[in-house]
Write a protein that holds these residues in place. Structure first.
Motif, PDB file in Angstrom:
ATOM      1  N   TRP B  64     -10.463  -6.405   8.218  1.00  0.00           N
ATOM      2  CA  TRP B  64      -9.475  -5.062   7.667  1.00  0.00           C
ATOM      3  C   TRP B  64     -10.441  -4.212   8.078  1.00  0.00           C
ATOM      4  O   TRP B  64      -9.774  -2.928   8.746  1.00  0.00           O
ATOM      5  CB  TRP B  64      -9.870  -5.107   6.338  1.00  0.00           C
ATOM      6  CG  TRP B  64      -8.442  -5.310   5.160  1.00  0.00           C
ATOM      7  CD1 TRP B  64      -8.073  -4.534   4.735  1.00  0.00           C
ATOM      8  CD2 TRP B  64      -7.607  -6.961   5.358  1.00  0.00           C
ATOM      9  NE1 TRP B  64      -7.294  -5.083   3.993  1.00  0.00           N
ATOM     10  CE2 TRP B  64      -7.478  -6.790   4.358  1.00  0.00           C
ATOM     11  CE3 TRP B  64      -8.251  -8.226   5.810  1.00  0.00           C
ATOM     12  CZ2 TRP B  64      -5.618  -7.352   4.468  1.00  0.00           C
ATOM     13  CZ3 TRP B  64      -7.340  -8.783   5.570  1.00  0.00           C
ATOM     14  CH2 TRP B  64      -5.438  -8.361   5.282  1.00  0.00           C
ATOM     15  N   ASP B  68      -8.844  -1.325  10.959  1.00  0.00           N
ATOM     16  CA  ASP B  68      -8.773   0.371  10.457  1.00  0.00           C
ATOM     17  C   ASP B  68      -9.006   0.730  11.607  1.00  0.00           C
ATOM     18  O   ASP B  68      -8.791   2.173  12.076  1.00  0.00           O
ATOM     19  CB  ASP B  68     -10.246   0.359   9.349  1.00  0.00           C
ATOM     20  CG  ASP B  68      -9.704   0.718   7.836  1.00  0.00           C
ATOM     21  OD1 ASP B  68      -8.008   0.944   8.237  1.00  0.00           O
ATOM     22  OD2 ASP B  68     -10.457   1.302   7.369  1.00  0.00           O
ATOM     23  N   ILE B  77       1.281 -10.844   5.618  1.00  0.00           N
ATOM     24  CA  ILE B  77       0.530 -12.067   5.002  1.00  0.00           C
ATOM     25  C   ILE B  77       0.650 -13.151   5.465  1.00  0.00           C
ATOM     26  O   ILE B  77       1.815 -13.714   4.781  1.00  0.00           O
ATOM     27  CB  ILE B  77       0.251 -11.365   3.938  1.00  0.00           C
ATOM     28  CG1 ILE B  77      -0.913  -9.931   4.296  1.00  0.00           C
ATOM     29  CG2 ILE B  77      -1.151 -12.567   3.671  1.00  0.00           C
ATOM     30  CD1 ILE B  77      -1.476  -9.088   3.151  1.00  0.00           C
ATOM     31  N   ASP B  92       1.051 -16.506  -6.376  1.00  0.00           N
ATOM     32  CA  ASP B  92       1.694 -15.742  -4.530  1.00  0.00           C
ATOM     33  C   ASP B  92       1.412 -14.264  -5.640  1.00  0.00           C
ATOM     34  O   ASP B  92       1.542 -13.018  -5.088  1.00  0.00           O
ATOM     35  CB  ASP B  92       2.849 -16.812  -4.115  1.00  0.00           C
ATOM     36  CG  ASP B  92       1.682 -17.870  -3.820  1.00  0.00           C
ATOM     37  OD1 ASP B  92       0.566 -17.670  -3.189  1.00  0.00           O
ATOM     38  OD2 ASP B  92       2.597 -18.784  -3.397  1.00  0.00           O
ATOM     39  N   SER B  94       0.889 -12.687  -8.687  1.00  0.00           N
ATOM     40  CA  SER B  94       0.171 -12.037  -8.825  1.00  0.00           C
ATOM     41  C   SER B  94      -1.134 -11.672  -8.390  1.00  0.00           C
ATOM     42  O   SER B  94      -1.620 -10.424  -8.329  1.00  0.00           O
ATOM     43  CB  SER B  94      -0.676 -13.102 -10.413  1.00  0.00           C
ATOM     44  OG  SER B  94      -0.970 -14.055 -10.065  1.00  0.00           O
ATOM     45  N   TYR B  95      -1.204 -12.412  -7.125  1.00  0.00           N
ATOM     46  CA  TYR B  95      -1.884 -11.496  -6.020  1.00  0.00           C
ATOM     47  C   TYR B  95      -1.469 -10.713  -4.893  1.00  0.00           C
ATOM     48  O   TYR B  95      -2.579  -9.285  -4.257  1.00  0.00           O
ATOM     49  CB  TYR B  95      -3.054 -12.916  -5.718  1.00  0.00           C
ATOM     50  CG  TYR B  95      -3.688 -13.432  -6.387  1.00  0.00           C
ATOM     51  CD1 TYR B  95      -5.460 -12.823  -5.936  1.00  0.00           C
ATOM     52  CD2 TYR B  95      -3.796 -14.607  -7.165  1.00  0.00           C
ATOM     53  CE1 TYR B  95      -6.456 -12.665  -6.359  1.00  0.00           C
ATOM     54  CE2 TYR B  95      -5.445 -15.283  -7.463  1.00  0.00           C
ATOM     55  CZ  TYR B  95      -6.148 -14.588  -7.828  1.00  0.00           C
ATOM     56  OH  TYR B  95      -7.253 -15.346  -7.769  1.00  0.00           O
ATOM     57  N   SER B  97      -0.871  -7.447  -3.071  1.00  0.00           N
ATOM     58  CA  SER B  97      -1.378  -6.265  -3.524  1.00  0.00           C
ATOM     59  C   SER B  97      -0.823  -5.386  -2.534  1.00  0.00           C
ATOM     60  O   SER B  97      -1.588  -4.399  -2.473  1.00  0.00           O
ATOM     61  CB  SER B  97      -2.512  -6.061  -3.417  1.00  0.00           C
ATOM     62  OG  SER B  97      -3.605  -6.627  -2.584  1.00  0.00           O
ATOM     63  N   GLN B  98       0.175  -5.539  -1.282  1.00  0.00           N
ATOM     64  CA  GLN B  98      -0.209  -5.329   0.076  1.00  0.00           C
ATOM     65  C   GLN B  98       1.715  -4.882   0.046  1.00  0.00           C
ATOM     66  O   GLN B  98       2.326  -5.388   0.512  1.00  0.00           O
ATOM     67  CB  GLN B  98      -0.100  -5.863   0.675  1.00  0.00           C
ATOM     68  CG  GLN B  98      -1.192  -6.089   0.908  1.00  0.00           C
ATOM     69  CD  GLN B  98      -2.114  -5.338   1.576  1.00  0.00           C
ATOM     70  OE1 GLN B  98      -1.998  -4.185   2.240  1.00  0.00           O
ATOM     71  NE2 GLN B  98      -3.647  -5.413   1.330  1.00  0.00           N
ATOM     72  N   ASP B 100       3.572  -3.176   1.358  1.00  0.00           N
ATOM     73  CA  ASP B 100       4.406  -2.525   3.371  1.00  0.00           C
ATOM     74  C   ASP B 100       4.265  -3.706   3.764  1.00  0.00           C
ATOM     75  O   ASP B 100       4.679  -3.999   4.343  1.00  0.00           O
ATOM     76  CB  ASP B 100       3.240  -1.112   3.383  1.00  0.00           C
ATOM     77  CG  ASP B 100       3.721  -0.103   2.874  1.00  0.00           C
ATOM     78  OD1 ASP B 100       4.363   0.401   2.496  1.00  0.00           O
ATOM     79  OD2 ASP B 100       2.810   0.654   3.389  1.00  0.00           O
TER      80      ASP B 100
END
Lengths: 101, 151
Positions: B64, B68, B77, B92, B94-95, B97-98, B100
């Motif tokens: 990451w 950056d 992903i 899948d 519930s996790y 988080s992206q 975009d």
């Protein structure tokens, strides 16, 4: 102890879009408490039932705090605390998986 | 829609086949805001499990940070399902988080042919999207800087 906290995209709604914010505290728990006073609601995204949420990774500098005492991990002046969403998943919890077969 | 180069698709499927029956996982980075997957990074599945995957947290931090520094973000992903279809499980979702990112699933349950599908997962809601596999992004109309304006 003054530290810098790197905030992931999904939590920037709490920081007014800021990628990096200042906080203070001598443990990760104290840093999160301090953050929550200025960035309301962020604690609830990071902590559940008194420990770090399983969906979240927190690092002090390069170290995953899960291996350094979790919320009680020490932070020092000038440290960088990085928050990242864990990337995880899988076809199903084991019990469900057996019923799929 | 996910538009993605064929060599990246081949690399994801190859990774999934190689790690079968454990789940394989990784990320394809792309320039921020471009929606163009370019650099594939195979991640270790810290769980080494046929039913669960988790990016190794230390490796994730390193990857990451590199993204950056290069003004990249996770465009894709991906992970594999080795005994079930290429559809996001409750775990899948519930996790995820992206908002975009394109969540790509590869199923390797059939030894002779794979299934590859792509999804957006936003606030627990799954939307499947078409996948267009291209040889190159150069001639695809995908982004302002790819195709010069007509004179």
């Amino acid at each position: 102890m003054a530290v810098t906290v790197s905030v992931p995209t999904i939590l920037r709604t709490h920081t007014g879009g800021e990628k990096s914010v200042d906080a203070s505290g001598s443990t990760v728990a104290e840093v999160i408490e301090d953050l929550d006073t200025r960035h309301s609601g962020i604690k609830g995204r990071l902590v559940k039932d008194g420990s770090l949420h399983r969906f979240i990774n927190v690092y002090v500098n390069d170290e995953d705090v899960r291996f350094a005492g979790g919320l009680e991990a020490a932070v020092h002046d000038g440290d960088n605390v990085t928050i990242l969403p864990a990337v995880a998943g899988g076809c199903a919890p084991a019990r469900e998986w057996e019923t799929v077969l | 829609m996910l538009m993605i180069r064929r060599d990246l698709v081949d690399a994801m499927v190859g990774h999934a086949r190689r790690d079968h029956p454990d789940e394989a996982c990784g990320v394809v980075a792309g320039p921020v805001g471009s929606d163009r997957p370019e650099r594939l990074i195979e991640m270790a599945n810290a769980e080494r499990s046929p039913t669960f995957y988790r990016f190794d947290a230390t490796e994730q931090l390193r990857v990451w940070r590199a993204m950056d520094a290069a003004d990249e973000e996770p465009a894709v992903i991906y992970h594999s399902h080795t005994a079930t279809e290429a559809y996001p499980s409750r775990t899948d979702i519930s996790y995820a988080s992206q908002p975009d990112a394109h969540y790509v699933l590869v199923s390797t349950r059939d030894p002779d042919s794979h299934e590859l599908r792509s999804y957006r997962i936003i606030d627990g809601e799954v939307t499947e999207e078409p996948v267009e596999v291209v040889e190159s992004y150069m001639f695809s109309h995908n982004g302002a800087d790819d195709v010069p304006d007509a004179p």
